[in-house]
Design an enzyme around this catalytic site. Structure first.
Site, PDB file in Angstrom:
ATOM      1  CE  LYS A  20      34.734  27.411  41.808  1.00 17.44           C
ATOM      2  NZ  LYS A  20      36.020  28.301  42.234  1.00 17.44           N
ATOM      3  CB  SER A  35      39.476  54.845  35.350  1.00 16.57           C
ATOM      4  OG  SER A  35      38.574  54.072  36.325  1.00 16.57           O
TER       5      SER A  35
END
Length: 298
Positions: free
Chosen positions: A168, A116
């Site tokens: 949010k 990764s």
């Protein structure tokens, strides 16, 4: 009588000359040791190490810049033994390594794991060495969000949220994802993933369509990665060092330069040791959040 007066001057001159020769010997010896000392003599190979989860790029970025600016470091070998980590730190390290590679040969040596974000960093090099059993690949992005909503309901805990916009509180652990939440996050993850794949395509000179079947997070051994063109050669750290030395024309056993060790004052060392011993908490351990180039569950 005249000759007798000259003796002190001759002795002083010899003493100063002896001290000067001693200093030169110390400088030469420091250069031969190749341990990252400020005083250094001769052409050398720099060695940088990327170990563990990548959570902060600042120290390694400084080390890369230092090696790039040192004229007697003719090539750099990066030893990667990492499952990856945060997207931002991985990209910052990659960017600094690319700058270094524009000025000096950059060789990558993979340890037990270079997956990764660890592989993201590796593709900055001009040649990648992997052991046959190195775990690499895991080309993908992941974000995890725990959800405690059901547990909180069982014990009678509720949360009230006041927010300025629909997204949010996205990823909140006290409510489930909405369809819009998941779509927004997936779009972001896909873009970050594409950035990863584009870096591999450029670094390994592989078309995106050829990479596509292998960028779904699957892992490979070093031998499998060689067959796919993700690494260049099977070999260990010393093979990478030998290759770097050959590229820059160092015929003898190359002197290796490592970064200066990080200094920690006595009080910091004492506090970290005490807390670690009493509470089992490592004060030096950092964590990362947000999207990650990370081998899952590593």
């Amino acid at each position: 009588m005249v000759k007798m007066k000259k003796h002190p001057f001759i002795l002083a001159s010899l003493t100063i000359g002896g001290l000067f020769l001693f200093f030169l010997l110390v400088v030469f010896a420091a250069g031969l040791l190749g341990t990252g000392s400020v005083v250094s003599v001769g052409d050398k190979i720099g060695v940088l190490e990327v170990e563990g989860t990548i959570v902060d790029s600042r120290l390694l970025a400084e080390q890369i810049v230092t090696f790039r600016n040192r004229s007697n470091i003719k090539a750099v070998v990066v030893r990667v033994d990492s499952p990856g980590g945060g997207v931002g730190p991985s990209q910052e390290i990659y960017a600094e390594l690319k700058k270094l590679a524009e000025e000096k040969p950059l060789v990558i040596s993979m340890g037990s794991v270079a997956a990764s974000g660890g592989y993201y960093i590796a593709v900055a090099g001009e040649r990648i060495f992997a052991n046959p059993g190195t775990i690499t690949g895991s080309i993908g992005v992941i974000m995890s969000f725990p959800n405690y909503q059901d547990l909180m309901g069982k014990v009678g805990i509720q949360t009230e949220v006041v927010k300025s916009g629909t997204f949010k509180d996205i990823g909140s652990s006290t409510r489930k994802f909405t369809v819009a939440d998941r779509a927004l996050l997936q779009e972001m993850i896909d873009d970050v993933h594409l950035q990863f794949v584009e870096a591999i395509s450029a670094g390994r000179n592989l078309p995106l369509e050829k990479l596509q079947p292998y960028v779904d997070g699957r892992i490979f051994t070093g031998r499998q990665a060689l067959e796919l063109g993700l690494v260049d050669e099977l070999g260990g750290f010393h093979d990478a060092i030998k290759y770097a030395a050959t590229v820059v024309g160092i015929e003898d056993e190359p002197d290796l330069v490592y970064p200066e060790p990080v200094k920690m004052d006595f009080i910091d060392r004492y506090l970290q040791s005490a807390v670690s011993h009493i509470l089992g908490v490592d004060l030096g351990l950092k964590t990362t959040s947000g999207p990650q180039y990370l081998l899952h569950n590593y």
